[in-house]
Design a protein around this motif. Structure first.
Motif, PDB file in Angstrom:
ATOM      1  N   GLY A 159     -32.514  11.134  26.758  1.00 49.13           N
ATOM      2  CA  GLY A 159     -32.051   9.782  27.040  1.00 49.13           C
ATOM      3  C   GLY A 159     -32.749   9.211  28.254  1.00 49.13           C
ATOM      4  N   ILE A 160     -32.629   7.898  28.439  1.00 51.83           N
ATOM      5  CA  ILE A 160     -33.347   7.262  29.558  1.00 51.83           C
ATOM      6  C   ILE A 160     -32.747   7.644  30.905  1.00 51.83           C
ATOM      7  CG2 ILE A 160     -34.109   5.321  28.147  1.00 51.83           C
ATOM      8  CD1 ILE A 160     -31.855   3.666  29.323  1.00 51.83           C
ATOM      9  N   PRO A 177     -33.506   0.401  33.092  1.00 52.27           N
ATOM     10  CA  PRO A 177     -32.492   0.950  32.187  1.00 52.27           C
ATOM     11  C   PRO A 177     -31.581  -0.124  31.589  1.00 52.27           C
ATOM     12  CG  PRO A 177     -32.718   2.366  34.091  1.00 52.27           C
ATOM     13  CD  PRO A 177     -33.561   1.157  34.355  1.00 52.27           C
ATOM     14  N   LEU A 178     -31.165  -1.106  32.402  1.00 54.80           N
ATOM     15  CA  LEU A 178     -30.303  -2.175  31.891  1.00 54.80           C
ATOM     16  C   LEU A 178     -31.032  -3.024  30.855  1.00 54.80           C
ATOM     17  CD1 LEU A 178     -28.291  -3.489  34.992  1.00 54.80           C
ATOM     18  CD2 LEU A 178     -27.408  -2.285  32.982  1.00 54.80           C
ATOM     19  N   GLU A 179     -32.312  -3.270  31.103  1.00 59.17           N
ATOM     20  CA  GLU A 179     -33.104  -4.049  30.142  1.00 59.17           C
ATOM     21  C   GLU A 179     -33.244  -3.294  28.826  1.00 59.17           C
ATOM     22  OE1 GLU A 179     -36.018  -6.647  33.111  1.00 59.17           O
ATOM     23  OE2 GLU A 179     -36.614  -4.630  32.485  1.00 59.17           O
ATOM     24  N   ILE A 180     -33.392  -1.988  28.903  1.00 55.08           N
ATOM     25  CA  ILE A 180     -33.505  -1.183  27.684  1.00 55.08           C
ATOM     26  C   ILE A 180     -32.170  -1.147  26.942  1.00 55.08           C
ATOM     27  CG2 ILE A 180     -33.891   1.150  26.806  1.00 55.08           C
ATOM     28  CD1 ILE A 180     -35.887   1.559  29.082  1.00 55.08           C
ATOM     29  N   ILE A 181     -31.075  -1.039  27.690  1.00 57.07           N
ATOM     30  CA  ILE A 181     -29.747  -0.992  27.068  1.00 57.07           C
ATOM     31  C   ILE A 181     -29.459  -2.281  26.310  1.00 57.07           C
ATOM     32  CG2 ILE A 181     -27.261  -0.990  27.550  1.00 57.07           C
ATOM     33  CD1 ILE A 181     -27.873   0.979  29.851  1.00 57.07           C
ATOM     34  N   PHE A 182     -29.660  -3.417  26.983  1.00 58.43           N
ATOM     35  CA  PHE A 182     -29.324  -4.698  26.361  1.00 58.43           C
ATOM     36  C   PHE A 182     -30.426  -5.221  25.446  1.00 58.43           C
ATOM     37  CE2 PHE A 182     -26.430  -4.705  30.011  1.00 58.43           C
ATOM     38  CZ  PHE A 182     -25.257  -5.138  29.410  1.00 58.43           C
ATOM     39  N   GLY A 183     -31.679  -5.000  25.833  1.00 63.95           N
ATOM     40  CA  GLY A 183     -32.788  -5.561  25.061  1.00 63.95           C
ATOM     41  C   GLY A 183     -33.251  -4.698  23.909  1.00 63.95           C
ATOM     42  N   VAL A 184     -32.943  -3.403  23.960  1.00 64.36           N
ATOM     43  CA  VAL A 184     -33.391  -2.500  22.895  1.00 64.36           C
ATOM     44  C   VAL A 184     -32.204  -1.914  22.144  1.00 64.36           C
ATOM     45  CG1 VAL A 184     -34.697  -0.424  22.324  1.00 64.36           C
ATOM     46  CG2 VAL A 184     -35.492  -1.927  24.161  1.00 64.36           C
ATOM     47  N   TYR A 185     -31.400  -1.103  22.833  1.00 68.08           N
ATOM     48  CA  TYR A 185     -30.312  -0.411  22.141  1.00 68.08           C
ATOM     49  C   TYR A 185     -29.315  -1.377  21.493  1.00 68.08           C
ATOM     50  CZ  TYR A 185     -31.561   4.271  23.771  1.00 68.08           C
ATOM     51  OH  TYR A 185     -32.194   5.468  23.980  1.00 68.08           O
ATOM     52  N   LEU A 186     -28.737  -2.279  22.297  1.00 71.95           N
ATOM     53  CA  LEU A 186     -27.705  -3.171  21.756  1.00 71.95           C
ATOM     54  C   LEU A 186     -28.288  -4.226  20.816  1.00 71.95           C
ATOM     55  CD1 LEU A 186     -25.389  -3.659  24.870  1.00 71.95           C
ATOM     56  CD2 LEU A 186     -25.129  -2.081  22.956  1.00 71.95           C
ATOM     57  N   LYS A 187     -29.506  -4.678  21.110  1.00 67.71           N
ATOM     58  CA  LYS A 187     -30.126  -5.696  20.255  1.00 67.71           C
ATOM     59  C   LYS A 187     -30.589  -5.108  18.929  1.00 67.71           C
ATOM     60  CE  LYS A 187     -33.837  -9.133  20.188  1.00 67.71           C
ATOM     61  NZ  LYS A 187     -34.975  -9.717  20.953  1.00 67.71           N
ATOM     62  N   GLU A 188     -31.350  -4.020  18.997  1.00 68.02           N
ATOM     63  CA  GLU A 188     -31.881  -3.409  17.772  1.00 68.02           C
ATOM     64  C   GLU A 188     -30.788  -2.704  16.968  1.00 68.02           C
ATOM     65  OE1 GLU A 188     -34.952  -3.770  16.629  1.00 68.02           O
ATOM     66  OE2 GLU A 188     -35.427  -5.042  18.362  1.00 68.02           O
ATOM     67  N   GLY A 189     -29.775  -2.225  17.670  1.00 64.15           N
ATOM     68  CA  GLY A 189     -28.716  -1.495  16.986  1.00 64.15           C
ATOM     69  C   GLY A 189     -27.544  -2.360  16.565  1.00 64.15           C
ATOM     70  N   GLY A 192     -39.364   5.039  19.220  1.00 66.84           N
ATOM     71  CA  GLY A 192     -40.652   4.459  19.602  1.00 66.84           C
ATOM     72  C   GLY A 192     -40.487   3.139  20.341  1.00 66.84           C
ATOM     73  N   ILE A 193     -39.468   2.349  19.930  1.00 68.64           N
ATOM     74  CA  ILE A 193     -39.226   1.071  20.607  1.00 68.64           C
ATOM     75  C   ILE A 193     -38.741   1.327  22.028  1.00 68.64           C
ATOM     76  CG2 ILE A 193     -37.887  -1.064  20.546  1.00 68.64           C
ATOM     77  CD1 ILE A 193     -37.696  -0.791  17.549  1.00 68.64           C
ATOM     78  N   VAL A 194     -37.899   2.343  22.185  1.00 67.58           N
ATOM     79  CA  VAL A 194     -37.393   2.695  23.522  1.00 67.58           C
ATOM     80  C   VAL A 194     -38.541   3.159  24.402  1.00 67.58           C
ATOM     81  CG1 VAL A 194     -35.831   4.194  24.824  1.00 67.58           C
ATOM     82  CG2 VAL A 194     -35.143   3.343  22.572  1.00 67.58           C
ATOM     83  N   GLU A 195     -39.391   4.001  23.865  1.00 65.60           N
ATOM     84  CA  GLU A 195     -40.534   4.501  24.635  1.00 65.60           C
ATOM     85  C   GLU A 195     -41.477   3.366  25.016  1.00 65.60           C
ATOM     86  OE1 GLU A 195     -42.313   7.480  22.228  1.00 65.60           O
ATOM     87  OE2 GLU A 195     -40.607   8.864  22.388  1.00 65.60           O
ATOM     88  N   ALA A 196     -41.670   2.411  24.106  1.00 68.70           N
ATOM     89  CA  ALA A 196     -42.538   1.268  24.408  1.00 68.70           C
ATOM     90  C   ALA A 196     -41.955   0.432  25.537  1.00 68.70           C
ATOM     91  CB  ALA A 196     -42.711   0.413  23.152  1.00 68.70           C
ATOM     92  N   ALA A 197     -40.643   0.255  25.522  1.00 70.30           N
ATOM     93  CA  ALA A 197     -39.992  -0.519  26.581  1.00 70.30           C
ATOM     94  C   ALA A 197     -40.119   0.190  27.924  1.00 70.30           C
ATOM     95  CB  ALA A 197     -38.516  -0.730  26.230  1.00 70.30           C
ATOM     96  N   GLN A 198     -39.986   1.523  27.895  1.00 67.30           N
ATOM     97  CA  GLN A 198     -40.156   2.289  29.134  1.00 67.30           C
ATOM     98  C   GLN A 198     -41.587   2.186  29.643  1.00 67.30           C
ATOM     99  OE1 GLN A 198     -38.472   6.072  27.509  1.00 67.30           O
ATOM    100  NE2 GLN A 198     -37.225   6.092  29.369  1.00 67.30           N
ATOM    101  N   ALA A 199     -42.547   2.243  28.731  1.00 66.30           N
ATOM    102  CA  ALA A 199     -43.957   2.163  29.121  1.00 66.30           C
ATOM    103  C   ALA A 199     -44.293   0.822  29.745  1.00 66.30           C
ATOM    104  CB  ALA A 199     -44.841   2.417  27.891  1.00 66.30           C
ATOM    105  N   MET A 200     -43.583  -0.231  29.337  1.00 63.60           N
ATOM    106  CA  MET A 200     -43.818  -1.561  29.904  1.00 63.60           C
ATOM    107  C   MET A 200     -43.062  -1.778  31.204  1.00 63.60           C
ATOM    108  SD  MET A 200     -43.989  -4.118  26.594  1.00 63.60           S
ATOM    109  CE  MET A 200     -42.373  -3.669  25.976  1.00 63.60           C
TER     110      MET A 200
END
Length: 229
Positions: A58-59, A143-155, A131-139
């Motif tokens: 996890g992140i 953590p908050l941006e990944i939670i709201f912009g990736v996990y909650l949005k994509e899920g 892969g989307i999570v890893e891409a967000a981390q690479a950019m």
């Protein structure tokens, strides 16, 4: 209109006699569902997110914290709801001042549904493409941006799906809460229908609960279609 009234009165005389109580019990059930779903939904999503980000890879990986949290959730999930009602009675009384009534029933319902829903949220968010999570981390996303912009949005579609399932389970808890004086249609079906041998009251109460379940499923399907992409 009079013909319809006479028909209802003929097939369900006890229901017609307490028709105002039936409407009140229906509202009590809806009230318990809405309030419990809102509070448990917020808490469940927070816990589910924490489980995902502290899990292995996890992140914010923290295996020790995750393991203890998982055990605690599994412990609460293993307790039958009827027993849970009695176990947390002191806490319920502390929060709302009583252990009887519709508002008091909301407390154990929330405690009972949170472990189930948080686990469902975790499973839903784990479906997000790593892969989307890893891409967000690479950019360099926080953590908050990944939670709201990736996990909650994509899920979101999966979250809507598990939320609908959890609300249906929650409806079942409201009926069980009625057995111990929690009010609502469950209380009406048992206290008035079963205990007084008024089968029409029990049948109508059951049908109304089923209608609420069907409406929940219908709304869930609509939301899933609108959030899928």
């Amino acid at each position: 209109m009079n013909g319809l009234t006479d028909f209802i009165e003929s097939i369900a005389p006890n229901v017609w006699e307490i028709r105002e109580r039936v409407l009140e019990s229906t509202w009590e059930t809806i009230y318990m569902i809405l309030v419990s779903a809102l509070i448990a939904g917020i808490i469940g999503i927070i816990i589910g997110v924490i489980l995902v980000i502290t899990n292995k890879n996890g992140i914010k990986e923290n295996v020790v914290f995750y393991t203890h949290s998982e055990r605690l959730i599994n412990t609460f999930r293993s307790v039958p709801f009827i027993i849970l009602l009695a176990l947390i009675a002191p806490f319920t009384r502390l929060v709302v001042g009583t252990t009887i009534g519709t508002t008091a029933a909301i407390v154990p319902i929330i405690v009972g549904i949170i472990p189930f829903y948080s686990r469902q949220v975790e499973n839903a968010l784990l479906e997000v493409d790593p892969g989307i999570v890893e891409a967000a981390q690479a950019m360099g996303s926080s953590p908050l941006e990944i939670i709201f912009g990736v996990y909650l949005k994509e899920g979101l579609p999966s979250l809507v799906r598990v939320s609908a399932v959890s609300i249906i389970n929650l409806i079942g808890l409201t009926t069980m809460a009625g057995v111990v004086g929690g009010g609502g249609l469950g209380d009406l079906a048992i206290a008035r229908g079963y205990n007084r041998f008024q089968m029409d009251v029990t049948i109508v109460s059951t049908l109304l609960i089923m209608v609420i379940v069907f409406i929940t499923q219908w709304i869930g399907r609509i939301l899933i279609k609108r959030t899928s992409h």
